[in-house]
Scaffold this active site. Structure first.
Site, PDB file in Angstrom:
ATOM      1  N   ASN A  63      -2.705   2.599 -10.203  1.00 41.15           N
ATOM      2  CA  ASN A  63      -3.229   1.869  -9.037  1.00 41.15           C
ATOM      3  C   ASN A  63      -3.208   0.374  -9.393  1.00 41.15           C
ATOM      4  OD1 ASN A  63      -4.355   1.983  -6.325  1.00 41.15           O
ATOM      5  ND2 ASN A  63      -6.253   1.236  -7.235  1.00 41.15           N
ATOM      6  N   ARG A  69      10.390  -0.859  -4.242  1.00 41.22           N
ATOM      7  CA  ARG A  69       9.252  -1.064  -5.169  1.00 41.22           C
ATOM      8  C   ARG A  69       9.128   0.208  -6.006  1.00 41.22           C
ATOM      9  NH1 ARG A  69       3.675  -3.303  -3.014  1.00 41.22           N
ATOM     10  NH2 ARG A  69       3.428  -3.900  -5.197  1.00 41.22           N
ATOM     11  N   GLN A  77      -5.664  -8.812  -2.275  1.00 40.38           N
ATOM     12  CA  GLN A  77      -5.706  -7.777  -1.221  1.00 40.38           C
ATOM     13  C   GLN A  77      -7.138  -7.373  -0.892  1.00 40.38           C
ATOM     14  OE1 GLN A  77      -3.692  -7.766  -3.870  1.00 40.38           O
ATOM     15  NE2 GLN A  77      -1.799  -6.640  -3.537  1.00 40.38           N
ATOM     16  N   GLY A 120       0.866  -1.181   0.000  1.00 36.39           N
ATOM     17  CA  GLY A 120       0.000   0.000   0.000  1.00 36.39           C
ATOM     18  C   GLY A 120       0.901   1.229   0.000  1.00 36.39           C
ATOM     19  N   ALA A 121       0.589   2.178  -0.901  1.00 38.48           N
ATOM     20  CA  ALA A 121       1.522   3.284  -1.150  1.00 38.48           C
ATOM     21  C   ALA A 121       1.891   4.087   0.108  1.00 38.48           C
ATOM     22  CB  ALA A 121       0.943   4.183  -2.242  1.00 38.48           C
ATOM     23  N   ASP A 125      -1.439   4.798  -6.386  1.00 38.92           N
ATOM     24  CA  ASP A 125      -0.011   4.660  -6.070  1.00 38.92           C
ATOM     25  C   ASP A 125       0.788   5.853  -6.548  1.00 38.92           C
ATOM     26  OD1 ASP A 125      -1.005   1.746  -5.937  1.00 38.92           O
ATOM     27  OD2 ASP A 125       0.956   1.782  -4.963  1.00 38.92           O
TER      28      ASP A 125
HETATM   29  O1  MRU Z   1       0.607  -4.014  -4.569  1.00 38.59           O
HETATM   30  P1  MRU Z   1      -0.023  -3.257  -3.441  1.00 38.59           P
HETATM   31  O2  MRU Z   1      -0.873  -4.093  -2.554  1.00 38.59           O
HETATM   32  O3  MRU Z   1       0.997  -2.422  -2.687  1.00 38.59           O
HETATM   33  O4  MRU Z   1      -0.996  -2.225  -4.184  1.00 38.59           O
HETATM   34  C1  MRU Z   1      -1.726  -1.313  -3.401  1.00 38.59           C
HETATM   35  C2  MRU Z   1      -2.669  -0.474  -4.175  1.00 38.59           C
HETATM   36  O5  MRU Z   1      -2.747  -0.533  -5.381  1.00 38.59           O
HETATM   37  C3  MRU Z   1      -3.452   0.539  -3.392  1.00 38.59           C
HETATM   38  O6  MRU Z   1      -4.696   0.771  -3.984  1.00 38.59           O
HETATM   39  C4  MRU Z   1      -2.669   1.864  -3.355  1.00 38.59           C
HETATM   40  O7  MRU Z   1      -1.367   1.648  -2.913  1.00 38.59           O
HETATM   41  C5  MRU Z   1      -3.316   2.877  -2.495  1.00 38.59           C
HETATM   42  S1  MRU Z   1      -3.247   2.446  -0.796  1.00 38.59           S
HETATM   43  C6  MRU Z   1      -3.909   3.695   0.106  1.00 38.59           C
END
Ligand code: MRU
Length: 346
Positions: free
Chosen positions: A246, A88, A195, A46-47, A236
């Site tokens: 995203n 990442r 997720q 999550g970003a 993201d």
């Molecule tokens: O690969 P992830 O689980 O890190 O991807 C997360 C997402 O795409 C979320 O929607 C994004 O980071 C926003 S979290 C507030």
């Protein structure tokens, strides 16, 4: 609400999100390298959450540099910062947090190394606390967009687990529910790492917000049947024209939403905006291992050695986004000017 990140002494404890919801285990980071591994292997994801943890990781990394010489400290710190940035590639919050730490080190030339380490520690603690406040503000800003009775579709997890706490897209949903609105959430399972089903559905259940999990490919059917009032996701990275990256699958949801005349909202903090990028095509998209697609719950289900392609994110062009919800207000198209106007106010 489940605490995602705890910082005790020089150790960082992260709820291991690969194991949720069935096992609640802490992933303990004792070193800067442990934090990089946690981000890369998605024990934390999550970003905003990876931004918070990157700051903390650099703080424990800084503590481990044994020198009183500023030049030696700076050189070693900048090497760590580069490694952290590459953990990442897509979420800009990671780069944002690392650059804040670099700014501290560069700005404290002439200070004692111990003093710099302490400033970095306080800054990373502050990023965590501020992130929770920011998400609550995003929730309040988004409230007006949510009807008193609404069925909302969300994708991936943009909740407490993806942030310092409370969440961005889920923050808006939480705020609407706390305000007494009658909310039902359809949760995309979010292949390949689930997720949505594992994390978002879990958070919503803990908060007693009614939720139903669907397979990703059911979204269009539900929209056409008029069972979705609006879509809301996190982001993201948002480019200066409003294009956003995203979780993979967000783009097709946005196109389907437009086709079915349903608003598609994106909730994100200002730390997710990357004004250095003209448009979304310049956002680096992470490609992950094919095994994530070919396996299910740790078991290989696809034929051995078959090809699989696993981009982890996609780009939704600004034209499909009905509004961007930030901690400073809701932005409407055209985004190039609304983003610029918002960011020029202190
Ligand atoms: O690969 P992830 O689980 O890190 O991807 C997360 C997402 O795409 C979320 O929607 C994004 O980071 C926003 S979290 C507030």
């Amino acid at each position: 609400m489940i605490p995602t990140i705890k910082w005790e002494g020089n150790y960082i404890y992260l709820i291991d999100q690969r194991r949720l919801p069935n096992r609640k285990e802490w992933f303990v980071c004792r070193s800067f390298q442990d934090v990089i591994a946690a981000i890369r292997e998605m024990a934390i994801r999550g970003a905003p959450a990876i931004g918070v943890v990157a700051g903390m990781g650099l703080s424990i990394g800084a503590q481990s540099i044994e020198t009183e010489n500023y030049g030696v400290f700076r050189k070693r710190f900048l090497e760590m910062a580069e490694q952290m940035k590459s953990a990442r590639p897509t979420a800009v919050n990671l780069k944002w947090a690392v650059e804040r730490m670099i700014k501290i080190v560069e700005g404290m030339h002439g200070h004692q190394v111990e003093e710099i380490k302490e400033t970095i520690r306080k800054e990373s603690q502050m990023i965590l606390e501020r992130d929770i406040e920011i998400n609550r503000k995003i929730g309040q800003c988004g409230l007006a967009l949510i009807p008193d009775t609404a069925t909302i579709l969300t994708h991936c997890n943009a909740g407490a687990l993806a942030t310092g706490g409370y969440g961005t897209a889920l923050g808006v949903i939480r705020a609407a529910s706390e305000a007494g609105k009658d909310i039902h959430v359809f949760v995309d399972e979010t292949r390949p790492l689930l997720q949505g089903m594992r994390l978002t559905a879990f958070e919503l259940r803990e908060d007693n917000i009614p939720a139903t999990v669907i397979v990703d490919s059911a979204a269009g059917y539900l929209m056409r049947k008029k069972r979705i009032d609006l879509v809301i996701t996190g982001a993201d990275r948002i480019a200066s024209n409003g294009d956003m990256a995203n979780k993979i699958g967000s783009y097709q949801l946005a196109v389907l939403a437009k086709e079915n005349k349903i608003p598609f909202y994106v909730a994100a903090p200002l730390s997710s905006f990357d004004l250095d990028l003209e448009n979304g095509d310049l956002i680096p998209i992470e490609e992950r291992e094919p095994e994530e697609i070919l396996s299910f719950a740790g078991h290989l289900v696809g034929p051995e050695s078959v090809n699989a392609y696993n981009p982890a994110f996609d780009i939704t062009p600004a034209q499909y986004i009905s509004a961007l919800i930030t901690e400073k207000g809701v932005l409407a198209p055209p985004y190039r000017s609304s983003i610029k106007d918002l960011l020029k106010d202190p």
